[in-house]
Write a protein that holds these residues in place. Structure first.
Motif, PDB file in Angstrom:
ATOM      1  N   ILE A  90     -52.326  19.970 -33.166  1.00  0.00           N
ATOM      2  CA  ILE A  90     -50.962  19.671 -33.590  1.00  0.00           C
ATOM      3  C   ILE A  90     -50.292  20.984 -33.982  1.00  0.00           C
ATOM      4  O   ILE A  90     -50.759  21.676 -34.887  1.00  0.00           O
ATOM      5  N   LEU A  91     -49.220  21.322 -33.300  1.00  0.00           N
ATOM      6  CA  LEU A  91     -48.476  22.555 -33.568  1.00  0.00           C
ATOM      7  C   LEU A  91     -47.144  22.199 -34.216  1.00  0.00           C
ATOM      8  O   LEU A  91     -46.398  21.353 -33.707  1.00  0.00           O
ATOM      9  N   ILE A  92     -46.858  22.863 -35.341  1.00  0.00           N
ATOM     10  CA  ILE A  92     -45.667  22.539 -36.133  1.00  0.00           C
ATOM     11  C   ILE A  92     -44.834  23.800 -36.336  1.00  0.00           C
ATOM     12  O   ILE A  92     -45.368  24.861 -36.671  1.00  0.00           O
ATOM     13  N   ASN A  93     -43.520  23.675 -36.156  1.00  0.00           N
ATOM     14  CA  ASN A  93     -42.590  24.777 -36.428  1.00  0.00           C
ATOM     15  C   ASN A  93     -41.953  24.544 -37.796  1.00  0.00           C
ATOM     16  O   ASN A  93     -40.953  23.845 -37.929  1.00  0.00           O
ATOM     17  N   ASP A  94     -42.584  25.124 -38.824  1.00  0.00           N
ATOM     18  CA  ASP A  94     -42.115  24.927 -40.197  1.00  0.00           C
ATOM     19  C   ASP A  94     -42.857  25.923 -41.092  1.00  0.00           C
ATOM     20  O   ASP A  94     -43.745  26.642 -40.635  1.00  0.00           O
ATOM     21  N   SER A  95     -42.498  25.933 -42.374  1.00  0.00           N
ATOM     22  CA  SER A  95     -43.177  26.780 -43.343  1.00  0.00           C
ATOM     23  C   SER A  95     -44.442  26.101 -43.856  1.00  0.00           C
ATOM     24  O   SER A  95     -44.477  24.865 -44.010  1.00  0.00           O
ATOM     25  N   ALA A  96     -45.451  26.897 -44.158  1.00  0.00           N
ATOM     26  CA  ALA A  96     -46.700  26.362 -44.721  1.00  0.00           C
ATOM     27  C   ALA A  96     -46.462  25.658 -46.059  1.00  0.00           C
ATOM     28  O   ALA A  96     -47.277  24.828 -46.472  1.00  0.00           O
ATOM     29  N   GLU A  97     -45.363  25.959 -46.713  1.00  0.00           N
ATOM     30  CA  GLU A  97     -45.014  25.277 -47.965  1.00  0.00           C
ATOM     31  C   GLU A  97     -44.934  23.761 -47.770  1.00  0.00           C
ATOM     32  O   GLU A  97     -45.171  22.997 -48.707  1.00  0.00           O
TER      33      GLU A  97
END
Length: 198
Positions: free
Chosen positions: A91-98
């Motif tokens: 699963i690849l996500i474009n977002d901050s690790a926060e």
């Protein structure tokens, strides 16, 4: 080509990219060498960049293991999406690790075994670093590990705020040389098995 892309992104976003070149093969090998791929059910990677750690993990993990990579840089995200489009349980996500907990909730994942990080904590804003480490501690299993690399030990006190035990090793064959930090909390771990932990 990857190194060109990396340099471009470093120039555009030096605080979040944090290095002028991708991690070396040696660093990648050392980052994943202590992962128990046989027993891991969920692995997370923060800031995969161009995917050198990602590829190592995908090559070693079981097909049934869920692997989540979260990358805030859109250009890197697009590279990774194309590069690993055919992978199983990736699963690849474009977002901050926060915001990783939001995605764990979305996919009904409670706790994870390992979190691998390429984030440059030395250059991230303190509030962001603290949020990421707080969430990291929360989502790790009792015996889970947070494995990160840093170019200096400048942020050791920050990591110690969240983890009881930190084991470190230096990798010289990287540009620049890097420290790998294996971080865990030992509340539920046998206290008599403390070899090389400091």
């Amino acid at each position: 080509m990857e190194i060109v892309n990396f340099i471009k992104q470093y120039i555009k976003n030096p605080k979040t990219v944090g290095a002028v070149a991708p991690s070396s093969e040696k660093l990648a090998d050392r980052m994943v060498e202590d992962i128990n791929f046989l027993n891991a059910t969920c692995i997370i990677e923060y800031g995969p960049g161009t995917g050198i750690f990602t590829e190592k993990i995908l090559n070693k993990k079981k097909d049934s293991t869920i692997f989540i990579a979260i990358e805030c840089n859109l250009d890197f995200y697009k590279i990774l999406k194309d590069k690993f489009k055919d992978e199983t349980n990736f699963i690849l996500i474009n977002d901050s690790a926060e915001n990783i907990k939001e995605y764990l909730d979305k996919y009904n994942i409670d706790k994870v075994d390992y979190i691998i990080s390429g984030l440059p904590f030395a250059s991230l804003p303190d509030t962001m670093s603290q949020t990421i480490l707080s969430v990291t501690k929360e989502i790790l299993k009792a015996k889970g590990e947070f494995i990160t690399f840093q170019y200096t030990l400048f942020k050791m006190n920050l990591f110690r705020k969240y983890f009881d035990k930190i084991k470190r090793k230096k990798v010289l064959l990287n540009l620049p040389p890097a420290y790998i930090l294996r971080c865990k909390n030992v509340k539920f771990i046998n206290y008599f098995n403390k070899d090389n932990w400091s």
